[in-house]
Motif scaffolding. Structure first.
Motif, short mmCIF file in Angstrom:
data_model
loop_
_atom_site.label_atom_id
_atom_site.label_comp_id
_atom_site.label_asym_id
_atom_site.label_seq_id
_atom_site.Cartn_x
_atom_site.Cartn_y
_atom_site.Cartn_z
N GLU A 95 29.87 20.65 -57.28
CA GLU A 95 28.59 21.09 -57.83
C GLU A 95 28.77 22.04 -59.01
N THR A 96 30.01 22.29 -59.40
CA THR A 96 30.26 23.28 -60.44
C THR A 96 31.10 22.75 -61.60
N TRP A 97 32.37 22.38 -61.33
CA TRP A 97 33.31 22.09 -62.41
C TRP A 97 33.94 20.70 -62.36
N ASP A 98 33.94 20.04 -61.22
CA ASP A 98 34.66 18.77 -61.08
C ASP A 98 33.67 17.62 -60.97
N TYR A 99 33.34 17.04 -62.09
CA TYR A 99 32.30 16.00 -62.19
C TYR A 99 32.83 14.68 -61.65
N LYS A 100 32.15 14.14 -60.62
CA LYS A 100 32.57 12.89 -59.99
C LYS A 100 31.38 11.93 -59.85
N PRO A 101 31.05 11.21 -60.92
CA PRO A 101 29.90 10.28 -60.86
C PRO A 101 30.09 9.16 -59.85
N LEU A 102 31.35 8.82 -59.50
CA LEU A 102 31.59 7.75 -58.53
C LEU A 102 30.95 8.08 -57.18
N LEU A 103 30.90 9.36 -56.84
CA LEU A 103 30.28 9.75 -55.56
C LEU A 103 28.79 9.44 -55.55
N ASN A 104 28.14 9.59 -56.69
CA ASN A 104 26.73 9.23 -56.76
C ASN A 104 26.54 7.72 -56.65
N GLU A 105 27.48 6.97 -57.25
CA GLU A 105 27.40 5.51 -57.18
C GLU A 105 27.59 5.01 -55.75
N LYS A 106 28.45 5.71 -55.00
CA LYS A 106 28.76 5.27 -53.64
C LYS A 106 28.08 6.15 -52.59
N GLN A 107 27.00 6.77 -52.96
CA GLN A 107 26.25 7.66 -52.08
C GLN A 107 26.00 7.02 -50.71
N GLY A 108 26.41 7.74 -49.66
CA GLY A 108 26.16 7.29 -48.29
C GLY A 108 27.22 6.38 -47.73
N GLU A 109 28.09 5.81 -48.57
CA GLU A 109 29.15 4.95 -48.04
C GLU A 109 30.21 5.80 -47.33
N PRO A 110 30.92 5.25 -46.34
CA PRO A 110 31.94 6.02 -45.63
C PRO A 110 33.12 6.37 -46.54
#
Length: 483
Positions: free
Chosen positions: A75-90
């Motif tokens: 939430e601060t310095w390490d931008y990870k857009p893949l997590l938003n793309e895979k939101q909710g997946e294990p």
């Protein structure tokens, strides 16, 4: 000198009473300043056991903004857009790789990936990704080195904080400030060399005085906690009816009694005791002066934000840290609790960043304007990071993150640090370091290096071993972030 000669015999032989010991402490810095720089590597004189320093220091002092609880790097310095793309997946097993989890989320049937709900944008000449939660620090990215590849073994708060602060997960070791005081001595006579400031009124994981303790070093090397209110240092003021002259007379007579006891027992702790009494006497005038923020111009207060008017706030402590730095305090440790967000990441992170973003940026700007940033090392970070999955239920508006020691972010600025640097990289899932990992011991080695100390050569015999801040396992200086 023959090592068989005891301290008592040495004092008796050379007629050096406790008054002389106290005086020698006061004169030590002046002698060091007058001594020639004899180190072939450019080391400079110091008032500590490392004299001269092992090499030319880039920093004279440290301000460490410790964010207790473990701020989420996602939430601060390490931008990870893949997590938003895979939101909710294990969380894939191939990413976790069987790594240890805490008991708080280790029993969850599913570890759902959770992207940050906050936007990231690029800032500065190198396009550093910064969360919208930190608009003030976003303007300072060209001054800082963002280290995204920090890692540690400790997965629970107490051992992790203890590791960052003392170089060991077990309590009882000297803290960073104590090592620096022991190694380099003091730059002033009227204030402690090592000062601790704790944000007032913040909940979270407890902080213990051993985190700024001296461990097996003499007690005079421990940190001195400053508090908000009328009495910044406890028991420093004279009791009602006792004048400064009366206290001076008491100290002189107490010195006489200690001299008698020293002649009888040769107790090495007496020298430390009288030195502490003398320092307390001198601090009676210096501490109220440095702690009084009322004489700061309004434009400076406005720089730190509205909370600067609240005694004990993070903003007020950042301004006080600058005042301590310009008066020669070598190590200033700020603790700000409340980053342990197992739930309510959206609300909790917003509150914490609101409290810390502007003051942190203001400190850098204030130091730079006064010509202090070039030789002041400023550090920001917590004890570990947070998981890329949600602890507990993941919803569209709420999620939490568990402890994550495998990767987290810190930043450093000032004395000897190259600004605008992004060092290290984590995997697209924000779970593992994939390049240029920086262990806690590497961080400590780099800090000491910037202060002119080779971490291999600052040690104390303890329980038959040469104890060091960086321990016995390999540690390296992170040259890639140095100017």
């Amino acid at each position: 000198m023959d090592s068989s000669i005891t301290r008592r015999h040495w004092l008796q032989q050379f007629g050096m009473g406790l008054g002389g010991i106290a005086a020698s402490q006061l004169l030590q810095r002046d002698f060091a300043a007058a001594a020639p720089a004899v180190s072939p590597n450019g080391g400079v004189p110091s008032g500590g056991v490392i004299n001269p320093t092992h090499h030319a220091p880039k920093a004279k002092r440290v301000i460490y903004l410790f964010q207790a609880g473990g701020p989420s790097q996602l939430e601060t310095w390490d931008y990870k857009p893949l997590l938003n793309e895979k939101q909710g997946e294990p969380l894939p097993d191939s990413v976790r790789q069987g790594q240890r989890l805490t008991g708080m989320s280790g029993n969850q049937a599913i570890l759902p990936l959770a992207g940050s709900m906050y936007k990231f944008n690029r800032h500065g000449e190198n396009g550093t990704w910064v969360s919208e939660l930190m608009p003030h620090m976003a303007k300072q990215v060209d001054q800082i080195a963002v280290v995204k590849s920090m890692y540690t073994e400790a997965i629970n708060h107490d051992p992790a904080i203890t590791f960052l602060q003392t170089g060991n997960q077990l309590s009882g070791r000297p803290s960073i400030g104590s090592w620096l005081h022991y190694g380099l001595g003091s730059e002033n006579d009227n204030l402690p060399t090592f000062v601790v400031l704790v944000t007032k009124g913040k909940g979270g994981q407890p902080l213990y005085s051993r985190l700024w303790g001296s461990g097996f070093l003499p007690a005079r090397y421990q940190g001195v906690q400053f508090r908000s209110g009328k009495e910044p240092v406890l028991y420093l003021s004279n009791p009602p009816g006792i004048s400064a002259g009366s206290r001076r007379n008491m100290l002189d007579r107490l010195n006489d009694l200690h001299q008698l006891e020293q002649d009888r027992l040769g107790d090495p702790a007496l020298a430390t005791r009288i030195e502490q009494y003398e320092m307390a006497y001198r601090m009676q005038s210096s501490v109220p002066d440095v702690a009084n923020l009322a004489d700061e111009p309004q434009r400076v207060k406005d720089l730190y934000g509205p909370d600067v008017s609240k005694p004990g706030s993070f903003a007020a402590n950042c301004l006080l840290a600058r005042r301590l730095a310009e008066r020669g305090v070598r190590f200033i440790q700020l603790y700000h609790q409340g980053w342990d967000h197992h739930g309510n990441i959206p609300g909790g992170m917003k509150t914490q960043c609101r409290d810390t973003d502007q003051p942190s940026a203001a400190l850098l700007q204030d130091l730079q304007q006064r010509g202090l940033l070039d030789d002041t090392l400023v550090i920001w970070g917590g004890e570990f990071g947070r998981t890329n999955y949600s602890q507990g239920t993941l919803t569209a508006t709420n999620y939490g993150r568990d402890h994550h020691p495998r990767c987290f972010t810190m930043w450093m600025a000032g004395g000897g640090i190259q600004g605008g640097v992004n060092h290290g990289e984590t995997c697209p899932f924000g779970y593992n370091v994939v390049s240029d990992g920086v262990h806690v011991r590497d961080f400590h080695a780099t800090l000491l290096h910037l202060m002119g100390i080779d971490h291999h050569r600052l040690s104390v015999k303890f329980q038959g071993l040469d104890a060091r801040l960086t321990g016995v396992e390999p540690a390296r200086v992170v040259n890639e972030i140095l100017a």
